[in-house]
Design a protein around this motif. Structure first.
Motif, PDB file in Angstrom:
ATOM      1  N   ASP A   1       0.812  -1.228   0.000  1.00  0.00           N
ATOM      2  CA  ASP A   1       0.000   0.000   0.000  1.00  0.00           C
ATOM      3  C   ASP A   1       0.844   1.275   0.000  1.00  0.00           C
ATOM      4  O   ASP A   1       0.534   2.211  -0.749  1.00  0.00           O
ATOM      5  CB  ASP A   1      -0.996  -0.017   1.156  1.00  0.00           C
ATOM      6  CG  ASP A   1      -2.118  -1.022   0.931  1.00  0.00           C
ATOM      7  OD1 ASP A   1      -2.351  -1.427  -0.232  1.00  0.00           O
ATOM      8  OD2 ASP A   1      -2.765  -1.415   1.917  1.00  0.00           O
TER       9      ASP A   1
ATOM     10  N   TYR B   1       1.859   1.747  -3.516  1.00  0.00           N
ATOM     11  CA  TYR B   1       0.781   2.291  -4.345  1.00  0.00           C
ATOM     12  C   TYR B   1       0.709   3.809  -4.203  1.00  0.00           C
ATOM     13  O   TYR B   1       0.448   4.522  -5.173  1.00  0.00           O
ATOM     14  CB  TYR B   1      -0.568   1.704  -3.929  1.00  0.00           C
ATOM     15  CG  TYR B   1      -0.833   0.260  -4.301  1.00  0.00           C
ATOM     16  CD1 TYR B   1       0.018  -0.476  -5.117  1.00  0.00           C
ATOM     17  CD2 TYR B   1      -1.983  -0.366  -3.834  1.00  0.00           C
ATOM     18  CE1 TYR B   1      -0.251  -1.795  -5.434  1.00  0.00           C
ATOM     19  CE2 TYR B   1      -2.277  -1.684  -4.163  1.00  0.00           C
ATOM     20  CZ  TYR B   1      -1.415  -2.395  -4.958  1.00  0.00           C
ATOM     21  OH  TYR B   1      -1.693  -3.701  -5.277  1.00  0.00           O
ATOM     22  N   ALA B   2       0.930   4.300  -3.003  1.00  0.00           N
ATOM     23  CA  ALA B   2       0.848   5.739  -2.752  1.00  0.00           C
ATOM     24  C   ALA B   2       1.906   6.518  -3.532  1.00  0.00           C
ATOM     25  O   ALA B   2       1.713   7.707  -3.814  1.00  0.00           O
ATOM     26  CB  ALA B   2       0.982   6.025  -1.258  1.00  0.00           C
TER      27      ALA B   2
ATOM     28  N   GLU C   1       1.664  10.207  -5.407  1.00  0.00           N
ATOM     29  CA  GLU C   1       2.540  11.232  -4.851  1.00  0.00           C
ATOM     30  C   GLU C   1       3.537  11.769  -5.878  1.00  0.00           C
ATOM     31  O   GLU C   1       3.809  12.972  -5.922  1.00  0.00           O
ATOM     32  CB  GLU C   1       3.284  10.638  -3.654  1.00  0.00           C
ATOM     33  CG  GLU C   1       4.028  11.626  -2.808  1.00  0.00           C
ATOM     34  CD  GLU C   1       4.639  10.985  -1.561  1.00  0.00           C
ATOM     35  OE1 GLU C   1       5.550  11.607  -1.003  1.00  0.00           O
ATOM     36  OE2 GLU C   1       4.222   9.881  -1.160  1.00  0.00           O
TER      37      GLU C   1
END
Length: 195
Positions: A21, A24-25, A29
């Motif tokens: 996760d 994924y960010a 970003e």
């Protein structure tokens, strides 16, 4: 040109689960292309479970690693139950690559990790893996042919590429040829992408 970040993971690795996760960010970003790649970690050799003299030390290491992973998982509400045995990941990694053909690889990964670490999914059970594919939105009709045919060569190709990049464990991020090993190295990856 979009920058690419490879993330090498093993679907049996709690640290790979923890890296997913936050990785994924990175896309949102930094606008990078995150590519999740299968790496088959040799757990028995990594934990030094070979000879009887090192077995006790290796088991202590595995217990510690799970305890440590739980320290990271607990604040995020992630369940990490240690598996009852060392599972062969080949079938689930083949399912991952098969799902990728239709763009459902992340859906499969997102379902596989929590189920496996809650002991709800047996990675060696063909029917369970077919069910996983279907739950991820994949038509599994051709999976057996893929797993018996071109799939193993494709999976081996990923392993060779990982080793050519210098990958030795999971999770490993590769950004412009630089390796960052460990789910707790995400801030270093951010620094590299920001620099």
């Amino acid at each position: 040109m979009t920058r690419r970040v490879d993330l090498w993971i093993d679907l049996r690795s709690p640290y790979s689960f923890l890296a997913k996760d936050p990785a994924y960010a990175l896309e949102a970003e930094f606008g990078v292309e995150l590519v999740l790649r299968p790496f088959s970690l040799e757990i028995a050799s990594a934990a030094q479970l070979g000879d009887p003299a090192s077995l006790a030390r290796g088991m202590r290491k595995i217990k510690y690693l799970y305890a440590d992973a739980r320290r990271f998982a607990k604040p995020r509400g992630i369940t990490l139950l240690g598996p009852k045995k060392i599972f062969d990941q080949k079938l689930v990694h083949l399912a991952w690559l098969y799902a990728a053909r239709t763009g459902h690889d992340r859906a499969l990964i997102d379902l596989a990790f929590p189920r496996f670490f809650k002991r709800e999914l047996d990675y060696e059970d063909r029917a369970a893996i077919v069910g996983l594919l279907q739950d991820a939105g994949v038509d599994a009709a051709g999976f057996d042919a893929y797993a018996a045919g071109e799939g193993p060569a494709e999976l081996d190709g990923h392993q060779r590429e990982a080793e050519a990049q210098g990958v030795f464990a999971v999770p490993t991020f590769v950004v412009e040829g630089e390796l960052f090993w460990g789910q707790d190295r995400i801030d270093f990856v951010r620094g590299k992408l920001a620099g």
